[in-house]
Design a protein around this motif. Structure first.
Motif, short mmCIF file in Angstrom:
data_model
loop_
_atom_site.label_atom_id
_atom_site.label_comp_id
_atom_site.label_asym_id
_atom_site.label_seq_id
_atom_site.Cartn_x
_atom_site.Cartn_y
_atom_site.Cartn_z
N SER A 294 0.83 -1.20 0.00
CA SER A 294 0.00 0.00 0.00
C SER A 294 0.87 1.26 0.00
N ALA A 295 0.23 2.42 -0.10
CA ALA A 295 0.96 3.69 -0.21
C ALA A 295 1.85 3.95 0.99
N ASN A 296 1.39 3.55 2.18
CA ASN A 296 2.20 3.82 3.37
C ASN A 296 3.29 2.78 3.59
N GLU A 297 3.47 1.89 2.63
CA GLU A 297 4.55 0.91 2.71
C GLU A 297 5.66 1.22 1.69
N SER A 298 5.73 2.49 1.31
CA SER A 298 6.78 2.96 0.41
C SER A 298 7.59 4.04 1.12
N GLY A 299 8.85 4.17 0.73
CA GLY A 299 9.69 5.17 1.37
C GLY A 299 10.90 5.50 0.52
N ASN A 300 11.48 6.67 0.77
CA ASN A 300 12.69 7.12 0.10
C ASN A 300 13.73 7.49 1.15
#
Length: 287
Positions: free
Chosen positions: A273-279
């Protein structure tokens, strides 16, 4: 909540002083042992006793600092070519320091202990570990396959400092609870420096510091993705690697900067999901 942040649950940490020693002279039994022992050696079901009480505080040298999980993990001892060692037991206690090869069958690990009666047989390392001066355990360890040592691997395996760019600030604002070897909370801290280090043996170590003191170390594993260039896969000791759901992309990698993005299924529902992405952005930690 980002995957990298979620995975950094507390661990048990102990450490000894770090001062690099010279390699043994070529042509000696010690030099041959030094060459043969470099790499990661894995063994199962080995738990080291907690350090004896010495009157030091919980945050002093060789004190266990934090705990990550009650689940048993695979143990290993890893020797680096810069005379650094890492030791990880089945309860998640992590030790680091420097080692010295004394002769053809003995390795000193400083105040922590000594490896005695070392022998090799078909990719197996046998030794007796004497630690804390009185504790002794016989260990049989298997050589773990390393990661292909390409130019990218050499750059990737530098010691990297996590900056507060992108999502990095998140790890510099959250308080981290610290536990002793019995799983009892003994305090908390907010890290002021965080480093990430991958090794060519496939170990991935995240260290958190406060006031220049090492407070916790979290141990993961990594490998290059089998089909996607510039991607790597990482996982913790309680999981198996999943190239589809647990991968990260290297967006930039030079000797001066490392940027990565991740899309990882941290809750295990099979969906990213969107909150499982990061930079994340890193600079060399040793400069």
């Amino acid at each position: 909540m980002k995957k990298l942040y979620v995975m950094l649950a507390v661990s048990i940490l102990a450490f000894s002083a770090c001062s690099k020693d010279d390699e043994p002279k070529a042509g000696t039994g010690a030099a041959e042992l030094y060459t043969r022992v470099i790499g990661k050696w894995t063994f199962a079901n080995i738990t080291l006793d907690a350090p004896p009480s010495t009157g030091r505080t919980a945050f002093s040298r060789q004190a266990p600092l934090a705990r990550t999980t009650e689940e048993e993990v695979q143990s290993f001892i890893e020797f680096q070519s810069d005379s650094t060692y890492y030791l990880y037991d089945s309860e998640g206690k992590f030790y680091q320091g420097t080692f010295t090869v004394k002769d053809s069958v003995t390795i000193s690990m400083g105040d922590f202990g000594t490896l005695n009666n070392i022998t090799f047989a078909q990719g197996v390392l046998n030794f007796t570990l004497l630690y804390y001066g009185t504790k002794e355990i016989v260990i049989t360890a298997n050589k773990a396959p390393g990661v292909a040592l390409t130019d990218s691997t050499k750059l990737f395996c530098l010691n990297w400092h996590l900056t507060q760019e992108d999502d990095g600030a998140m790890l510099y604002t959250a308080a981290r609870v610290v536990f002793n070897a019995n799983g009892e909370a003994i305090g908390s801290f907010v890290a002021d420096s965080i480093t990430f280090q991958m090794t060519s043996a496939g170990t991935y170590i995240v260290r958190m510091f406060k006031d220049k003191q090492l407070r916790t170390a979290d141990v993961f594993y990594w490998k290059w993705h089998s089909s996607l260039p510039a991607y790597f896969v990482y996982w913790d000791s309680t999981n198996e690697p999943n190239e589809e759901l647990n991968k990260a992309q290297i967006r930039e990698l030079t000797k001066d900067i490392f940027r990565m993005s991740e899309d990882t299924d941290h809750d295990g529902d099979g969906i990213i999901s969107a909150n499982e992405s990061g930079n994340w952005t890193f600079t060399p930690a040793d400069k």
